[in-house]
Structure formats: structure tokens, C-alpha cells
Scaffold this motif. Structure first.
Motif, PDB file in Angstrom:
ATOM      1  N   UNK A   9       0.822  -1.218   0.000  1.00  0.00           N
ATOM      2  CA  UNK A   9       0.000   0.000   0.000  1.00  0.00           C
ATOM      3  C   UNK A   9       0.849   1.258   0.000  1.00  0.00           C
ATOM      4  N   UNK A  10       2.110   1.148  -0.445  1.00  0.00           N
ATOM      5  CA  UNK A  10       3.006   2.309  -0.435  1.00  0.00           C
ATOM      6  C   UNK A  10       2.892   3.148  -1.692  1.00  0.00           C
ATOM      7  N   UNK A  11       2.194   2.632  -2.720  1.00  0.00           N
ATOM      8  CA  UNK A  11       2.118   3.342  -3.989  1.00  0.00           C
ATOM      9  C   UNK A  11       0.711   3.870  -4.245  1.00  0.00           C
ATOM     10  N   UNK A  12       0.646   4.892  -5.061  1.00  0.00           N
ATOM     11  CA  UNK A  12      -0.636   5.430  -5.520  1.00  0.00           C
ATOM     12  C   UNK A  12      -0.747   5.156  -7.007  1.00  0.00           C
ATOM     13  N   UNK A  13      -1.761   4.424  -7.421  1.00  0.00           N
ATOM     14  CA  UNK A  13      -1.948   4.125  -8.833  1.00  0.00           C
ATOM     15  C   UNK A  13      -1.102   2.965  -9.310  1.00  0.00           C
ATOM     16  N   UNK A  14      -0.835   2.937 -10.598  1.00  0.00           N
ATOM     17  CA  UNK A  14      -0.154   1.822 -11.227  1.00  0.00           C
ATOM     18  C   UNK A  14       1.348   1.880 -10.987  1.00  0.00           C
ATOM     19  N   UNK A  15       1.945   0.733 -10.670  1.00  0.00           N
ATOM     20  CA  UNK A  15       3.393   0.645 -10.510  1.00  0.00           C
ATOM     21  C   UNK A  15       4.011   0.266 -11.858  1.00  0.00           C
ATOM     22  N   UNK A  16       4.980   1.058 -12.285  1.00  0.00           N
ATOM     23  CA  UNK A  16       5.649   0.873 -13.577  1.00  0.00           C
ATOM     24  C   UNK A  16       7.157   0.860 -13.358  1.00  0.00           C
ATOM     25  N   UNK A  17       7.831  -0.023 -14.077  1.00  0.00           N
ATOM     26  CA  UNK A  17       9.290  -0.077 -14.038  1.00  0.00           C
ATOM     27  C   UNK A  17       9.838   0.490 -15.350  1.00  0.00           C
ATOM     28  N   UNK A  18      10.598   1.578 -15.258  1.00  0.00           N
ATOM     29  CA  UNK A  18      11.242   2.185 -16.423  1.00  0.00           C
ATOM     30  C   UNK A  18      12.622   1.545 -16.578  1.00  0.00           C
ATOM     31  N   UNK A  19      12.804   0.865 -17.717  1.00  0.00           N
ATOM     32  CA  UNK A  19      14.065   0.144 -17.955  1.00  0.00           C
ATOM     33  C   UNK A  19      15.000   0.949 -18.830  1.00  0.00           C
TER      34      UNK A  19
END
Length: 356
Positions: free
Chosen positions: A344-354
């Protein structure tokens, strides 16, 4: 031939990739289960099979569903298990580096629903879709509101739920990748919408930015039944379930006659073994209230993705849909980003930028 026809030199590139080293039957997976390794990937055109392309990964989504395919228990959950030593996959965006498909050229930006979590990979071109560079849509939106999170929310609310204007709609994990869009879809249909989330800050964002009528912090509510009685004095007509467990139990005590429950996930149960999962004791309410409860997978609705895409692009242009995402930088950050999905530490979608 594709855009790689003129490449002559036999060169390679180092590529970091995340693979499954050991199954994780319970709890949040750690570096004992998911590991990073470096391999050499050939850039030689002739090394690529026909109808395949070599893709450099730019960004991927980080989804809780991945937890279900690394338990080591086939048949326990709804997706087949990943084999040990295999590279993990997610929904991603990449840049074509070499191509043996006339429909894809070097430099094309493509969406791949089965992206390897690897800096470079050779993939079949069957499921790739090119992004129109003139569309003026930010890349994260293609794997957020225009990707699986938005599509999942649309199926749950518009297709399965299909609430009438004025319906009372409840959404759990409302500040997550699916929940933030689900609430907005319900509001666009004229519903009263309440969401549950994991912090006071997210409660405020749901109301101020995403148009929720009410929201509550489930970590502060010791009695879910009391909370739902407070926020739904006239009962619940549609529930989009992202968490299962005690919240689903409480919802079934507050449903109206003919209510619908669309189940897209049960995050509260993902990190436990079957014998320790919470049961639901109030299923009898489904009989007396004639409730329809339906689980769904997006893959079963792919024939409607075009319809969804057209609608969502219209909403974006008209600024009727808002989105948020948390971006983690670098492929090395994948394990950290994956663990964050359950915190629950994020707001919205989690995305990984590579890469960029």
C-alpha cells in the motif's frame, strides 16, 4: 525484409534479466526466489527466427498477478506456474532493434502483453502492436489506462457490472492500478461510488482527484461491517473485488437484491497457502438476495479490447479520465517495485522504467 536487413556485423549486447530461481509458496517473494542475471544477446540479423523481432525493453507494468504463477502449485490458482530458471514476463513497451517481420521496422515502439523482464529479448511478433507516434499519448498510458489496468476496470464495471445510474458501487483497493479507473468508469455511468484504500492520503486523493463520493482507510476500520453500514446505508448494488477475504465477507452482508460482484483479484490471499486462506461464511446471502458473483480474466474479453481502446482514447482526449502511476527506475529495481505492490506504499499503477 524487416528493418534489420542491412545489418552485417555479428555483435552481441549484455542484457540483464529477472528469472525464477525458486518457488515461493507463501509470503512476499524475495531475492531467494527471484534473481537477476546477465546474458549475452546476439544483435546479428541472421540469429533471429522468421516472424520474430529483437526488442529493447523500455518499461513494464508491475502486477500482483505475477504472485500467483510462482507458488509452485499447479491448479491451486488460475494461471499455470512459471518453470524454474525461466525469465519472468509482464505487460510492456519496447523498441524494435532488429526485425524479421515486414510489419515491424527498427525504431518502432511496440506493446507486448508478454514482455520478458529483460533489457533485450527476441520475441514472436504475433501479439505485438505498434504505437502510433503521432497519437500524442504518453507511453505510460499505454500500459496504464490504455493497458490491462484500464481494461480490467472497464470489464468489471461496464461489461460485467453494468450498473444503472444512481447505483451504489463499492471498489476495494480503490487507489490501485485497477481501482482508480473503476471508480471513474462508475461515476461516468452516474453511480454513487465509495472506495477502500490503505492510507488517509489516498482517501483524500480518491475524493479530490478521482471523483469518489466517499472513501475510507481500511487499516483504520477494525469492523468492515460497521464501515459498510456507515458508507452504504442503502446497500451495495455493485462491488468490484480486488482483495477478497474479510472485505468480501462484509460486502455480502450489505448487498441489495440483484446485486453484482465482479471479482478481478484477491490480493489479501495471494501470499498465503491454501489451508490458511480466509473463507467466506456469508455466501447464503447470495441466495436470498439473488446476487450474481463472477470472476473474470481479461484474456477472455480480448475480442472487446478495440471497443475499450476507442472509448478510453475518447475519455483521455476529453479529460474525463485521470491516472496516476509510480515509476521505479532501472531493471535492477524490479524486485523492490514488485514487493511494493503488496505494501500500500504506492498510488496508482506501478511501472518499471528500464530504458528511454
Amino acid at each position: 525484409m524487416g528493418g534489420g536487413a542491412g545489418v552485417a556485423a555479428a555483435t552481441t549486447v549484455e542484457s540483464k534479466e529477472w528469472y525464477l530461481a525458486a518457488y515461493a509458496p507463501q509470503n512476499i517473494p524475495t531475492s531467494e526466489h527471484i534473481k537477476l542475471r546477465t546474458v549475452n544477446v546476439s544483435l546479428e540479423y541472421d540469429s533471429i527466427p522468421d516472424q520474430h523481432v529483437l526488442v529493447q525493453l523500455l518499461m513494464i507494468t508491475v502486477d500482483p498477478y505475477l504472485r500467483n504463477v510462482i507458488t509452485g502449485r499447479d491448479g491451486d490458482l488460475y494461471l499455470p506456474q512459471i518453470l524454474l530458471n525461466k525469465v519472468l514476463t509482464e505487460f510492456g513497451i519496447g523498441r524494435v532493434v532488429r526485425s524479421k517481420n515486414i510489419n515491424f521496422n527498427e525504431g518502432d515502439i511496440v506493446i507486448n502483453p508478454f514482455s520478458s523482464i529483460a533489457e533485450y529479448s527476441v520475441v514472436p511478433s504475433d501479439f505485438l502492436r505498434k504505437i502510433d507516434p503521432t497519437a500524442n499519448i504518453a507511453l505510460p498510458n499505454y500500459i496504464n489506462c490504455l493497458g490491462l489496468p484500464g481494461f480490467t476496470a472497464w470489464i468489471g464495471i461496464d461489461v460485467i457490472g453494468n450498473p444503472a445510474p444512481g447505483s451504489n458501487v463499492f471498489i476495494s483497493a480503490a487507489a490501485g492500478g485497477v481501482g482508480m479507473f473503476a471508480g471513474q468508469f462508475a461515476k461516468l455511468k452516474g453511480c454513487r461510488v465509495v472506495g477502500s484504500t490503505g492510507s488517509d492520503e489516498k482517501v483524500q486523493i480518491l475524493k479530490d482527484e478521482f471523483g469518489y463520493d466517499q472513501a475510507f482507510n481500511y487499516r483504520k476500520e477494525s469492523d468492515f461491517n460497521a464501515a459498510l453500514a456507515k458508507y452504504f446505508p442503502n446497500g451495495i448494488d455493485l462491488y468490484l473485488d480486488n482483495v477478497g477475504g474479510k472485505m468480501l465477507e462484509a460486502v455480502l452482508n450489505h448487498v441489495n437484491k440483484g446485486a453484482r460482484i465482479a471479482i478481478t483479484g484477491m490480493m489479501s490471499q495471494y501470499n498465503t497457502i491454501p489451508a490458511e486462506r480466509e473463507g467466506v461464511n456469508s455466501l447464503l446471502n447470495m441466495v436470498g438476495k439473488e446476487v450474481k458473483m463472477e470472476g473474470f480474466l481479461c484474456g477472455s474479453y480480448l475480442n472487446r479490447f478495440g471497443e475499450f481502446e476507442t472509448l478510453m482514447e475518447t475519455y483521455l482526449k476529453e479529460e474525463k479520465i485521470k491516472s496516476k502511476h509510480k515509476i521505479y527506475q532501472g531493471i535492477e529495481s524490479f524486485l523492490e517495485s514488485f514487493a511494493s505492490v503488496f505494501s500500500s506504499s504506492n498510488m496508482g499503477k506501478v511501472i518499471l522504467q528500464v530504458a528511454s
